[in-house]
Design an enzyme around this catalytic site. Structure first.
Site, PDB file in Angstrom:
ATOM      1  N   ARG A  14       0.848  -1.203   0.000  1.00  0.00           N
ATOM      2  CA  ARG A  14       0.000   0.000   0.000  1.00  0.00           C
ATOM      3  C   ARG A  14       0.883   1.252   0.000  1.00  0.00           C
ATOM      4  O   ARG A  14       1.015   1.937  -0.999  1.00  0.00           O
ATOM      5  CB  ARG A  14      -0.930  -0.004   1.231  1.00  0.00           C
ATOM      6  CG  ARG A  14      -2.114   0.958   1.117  1.00  0.00           C
ATOM      7  CD  ARG A  14      -1.802   2.412   1.399  1.00  0.00           C
ATOM      8  NE  ARG A  14      -1.245   2.607   2.738  1.00  0.00           N
ATOM      9  CZ  ARG A  14      -0.722   3.758   3.148  1.00  0.00           C
ATOM     10  NH1 ARG A  14      -0.662   4.799   2.330  1.00  0.00           N
ATOM     11  NH2 ARG A  14      -0.205   3.868   4.360  1.00  0.00           N
ATOM     12  N   ASP A  15       1.536   1.500   1.114  1.00  0.00           N
ATOM     13  CA  ASP A  15       2.319   2.734   1.258  1.00  0.00           C
ATOM     14  C   ASP A  15       3.447   2.777   0.231  1.00  0.00           C
ATOM     15  O   ASP A  15       3.754   3.839  -0.348  1.00  0.00           O
ATOM     16  CB  ASP A  15       2.874   2.754   2.688  1.00  0.00           C
ATOM     17  CG  ASP A  15       3.481   4.092   3.080  1.00  0.00           C
ATOM     18  OD1 ASP A  15       3.867   4.853   2.190  1.00  0.00           O
ATOM     19  OD2 ASP A  15       3.596   4.361   4.285  1.00  0.00           O
ATOM     20  N   HIS A 208       5.010   3.994  13.131  1.00  0.00           N
ATOM     21  CA  HIS A 208       5.200   3.963  11.668  1.00  0.00           C
ATOM     22  C   HIS A 208       6.287   4.989  11.357  1.00  0.00           C
ATOM     23  O   HIS A 208       6.025   6.187  11.295  1.00  0.00           O
ATOM     24  CB  HIS A 208       3.871   4.310  10.991  1.00  0.00           C
ATOM     25  CG  HIS A 208       3.938   4.397   9.492  1.00  0.00           C
ATOM     26  ND1 HIS A 208       3.317   3.489   8.667  1.00  0.00           N
ATOM     27  CD2 HIS A 208       4.554   5.282   8.671  1.00  0.00           C
ATOM     28  CE1 HIS A 208       3.545   3.822   7.400  1.00  0.00           C
ATOM     29  NE2 HIS A 208       4.290   4.916   7.374  1.00  0.00           N
ATOM     30  N   HIS A 210       9.718   6.610   9.326  1.00  0.00           N
ATOM     31  CA  HIS A 210      10.376   6.753   8.025  1.00  0.00           C
ATOM     32  C   HIS A 210      11.874   6.918   8.260  1.00  0.00           C
ATOM     33  O   HIS A 210      12.310   7.244   9.362  1.00  0.00           O
ATOM     34  CB  HIS A 210       9.786   7.942   7.270  1.00  0.00           C
ATOM     35  CG  HIS A 210       8.491   7.599   6.592  1.00  0.00           C
ATOM     36  ND1 HIS A 210       8.243   7.858   5.274  1.00  0.00           N
ATOM     37  CD2 HIS A 210       7.385   6.976   7.065  1.00  0.00           C
ATOM     38  CE1 HIS A 210       7.031   7.426   4.964  1.00  0.00           C
ATOM     39  NE2 HIS A 210       6.481   6.891   6.034  1.00  0.00           N
ATOM     40  N   CYS A 241       9.404   9.001   0.634  1.00  0.00           N
ATOM     41  CA  CYS A 241       9.848  10.234  -0.023  1.00  0.00           C
ATOM     42  C   CYS A 241      10.853   9.954  -1.128  1.00  0.00           C
ATOM     43  O   CYS A 241      12.057  10.141  -0.922  1.00  0.00           O
ATOM     44  CB  CYS A 241      10.473  11.164   0.999  1.00  0.00           C
ATOM     45  SG  CYS A 241       9.311  11.732   2.233  1.00  0.00           S
ATOM     46  N   ASN A 250       9.978   4.569   3.951  1.00  0.00           N
ATOM     47  CA  ASN A 250       9.625   3.764   5.107  1.00  0.00           C
ATOM     48  C   ASN A 250      10.839   3.030   5.656  1.00  0.00           C
ATOM     49  O   ASN A 250      11.781   2.716   4.934  1.00  0.00           O
ATOM     50  CB  ASN A 250       8.572   2.731   4.706  1.00  0.00           C
ATOM     51  CG  ASN A 250       7.223   3.371   4.465  1.00  0.00           C
ATOM     52  OD1 ASN A 250       6.566   3.786   5.407  1.00  0.00           O
ATOM     53  ND2 ASN A 250       6.826   3.482   3.208  1.00  0.00           N
TER      54      ASN A 250
END
Lengths: 305, 305
Positions: A14-15, A208, A210, A241, A250
């Site tokens: 997903r992400d 979560h 990054h 990013c 991530n």
């Protein structure tokens, strides 16, 4: 099979996919999810239920969900931005819903064109729907930009905690904190998760993180130190990013699993099979860079230590 | 100027340059060291006193030292493998000596062709020389492979601590622990540094971490948590294990400074000037990859936080 010490939720499909340009074919997505589940991951966020015209990558999400729910022992999660998305996700058979709520008002307006208050109202509608049609399906929120926002800068900690409480009051089962912009530091992570756990108890959710400025694993360690046992991460660090070359978004699942397993904290994941799950990812997205130091360096001599 | 909360020792000009193929011209080395000192670094390991035929990169080390000692407020450190190197280093005017002692017997034999016991005897000779000709110059040891060895695998923690005690008994002022092979994990870092500090007190030295499997900053955080306040790192992550593409060796100074400063732990280093110090490094070593997530991503909006 004993319960692992930490729960790792894989968000790559997903992400990760949400921020790559090439569309991954459905069959490759399914093969990738199969490999992730085979490595021992027990929760995968398999896609978003958003309009296909906004995000063509997710046009096949219902089909991907219908495949993923056939895998034994896997919790299949999907992101939904609103009640309409939740309806479609529940109809496809997801086991868990996650909604993005921005801690920063500026990010909320930019990302979902709603104020934070309007998003909490949306949450209430999703919870009402869930109660009606699928009472066993948990609804989770990840508070994005909880550690800072590229639009407004700092986000006051009191506002983050107040919003988390508002989400729980709206009927959400779990609220986690997301470092969407890679601005978190370990001291802040300890402060905010300590407060979140004090306010929300069992409903305090995942970290979560990054890796934008290289602090992803240090922040996960900081969260673990104050009692967090659920972590989101992405195979190959996909997503986040991609504007910064080499700066994976991530936290990389492979490195996170390596860190915990090396510490003697069980993850339930077989790191060899996890590294093997990079193959279907790379086959389905040729040319897309994948990150991860552990796969590049290999496991140390004498592993498992 | 107040004393920073943590002491960062820049090892790029020694540890970093030692593992790159191209020889950096002397003038570029000096310009790079000037920029590092201008950024606020108060200790720099500027080179090794080893035979030039073994390491041509270090043929100009005495000249580099003679330049570096003219910089006000800077502690100029050099690595010496033995008494002969120490003589040359002291003659050139270094402020501090560092010796590599392997915690793993296999690594010791491979690296310096001496057993650990023979290296401790060598230490005694260096300390005797120092006492005779330069009593004010501290002698420091970094115990390499303290967290694991690529040749022999695990290194028993009792052996690491016993060797650290033997180094202090030999007259060494400070003993740090180095994760030469990138095998350390945060739990192990906390255990070993806690023991080191209990055994050595004020003589317990720096954490020298590598980022081979992405855990460099998490391991520095773990060391900080148990009271370590001195850290080695390398600008651009130069050095270490260049065999793994993308896998930087040493912890990246820029990311380490970012982590601490973001936590509110002062380093005495100006991160903007630190990032600017990459320019002379890259000018002097064209084509050599430099790492670092913070320089790539930039500082977050609203910095300093």
């Amino acid at each position: 099979m004993s319960t692992p010490d930490v729960h790792i939720s894989e968000v790559g499909p997903r992400d990760g996919l949400q921020s790559v340009k090439a569309t991954m074919p459905t069959a490759d997505k399914c093969r990738w999810i199969d490999a992730l589940a085979a490595a021992g991951l027990r929760e995968i966020e398999v896609g978003s239920f958003v309009p296909a015209r906004l995000l063509p990558q997710m046009a096949d999400v219902a089909e991907v969900v219908r495949h993923a729910v056939t895998l034994p022992g896997l919790t299949v999660m999907a992101l939904v931005p609103n009640r309409r998305g939740a309806e479609a996700a529940l109809a496809a058979g997801v086991h868990k819903l996650t909604l993005p709520v921005s801690a920063s008002e500026a990010h909320s307006l930019a990302n979902v064109r709603k104020t934070r208050e309007q998003m909490v109202a949306e949450l209430r509608e999703v919870v009402a729907l869930r109660n009606e049609v699928a009472p066993g399906v948990p609804v989770e929120v990840g508070l994005s930009t909880a550690f800072g926002c590229t639009l407004q800068g700092l986000v006051p900690e009191d506002e983050v905690i107040a919003l988390a409480v508002a989400c729980v009051d709206a009927g959400v089962d779990e609220v986690g904190l997301s470092d969407t912009t890679g601005m978190a530091n370990p001291a802040q992570v300890r402060r905010l998760f300590t407060r979140l756990r004090a306010e929300l108890g069992e409903r305090a959710g995942a970290a979560h993180m990054h890796n934008t400025r290289g602090l992803g694993l240090a922040n996960c360690l900081a969260a673990y130190d104050v009692g967090v046992r659920a972590f989101d991460s992405s195979l190959g660090g996909l997503g986040g990013c991609p504007y910064a070359p080499g700066a994976s978004g991530n936290v990389v699942t492979e490195d996170l699993v390596f860190m915990f397993e090396a510490m003697g904290v069980s993850t339930g994941v077989d790191i060899g099979q996890l590294i093997a799950a990079r193959e279907p990812l790379q086959a389905g997205l040729p040319g897309e860079p994948v990150y991860g130091m552990t796969p590049e360096a290999g496991l140390p001599k004498g592993w498992p230590l």
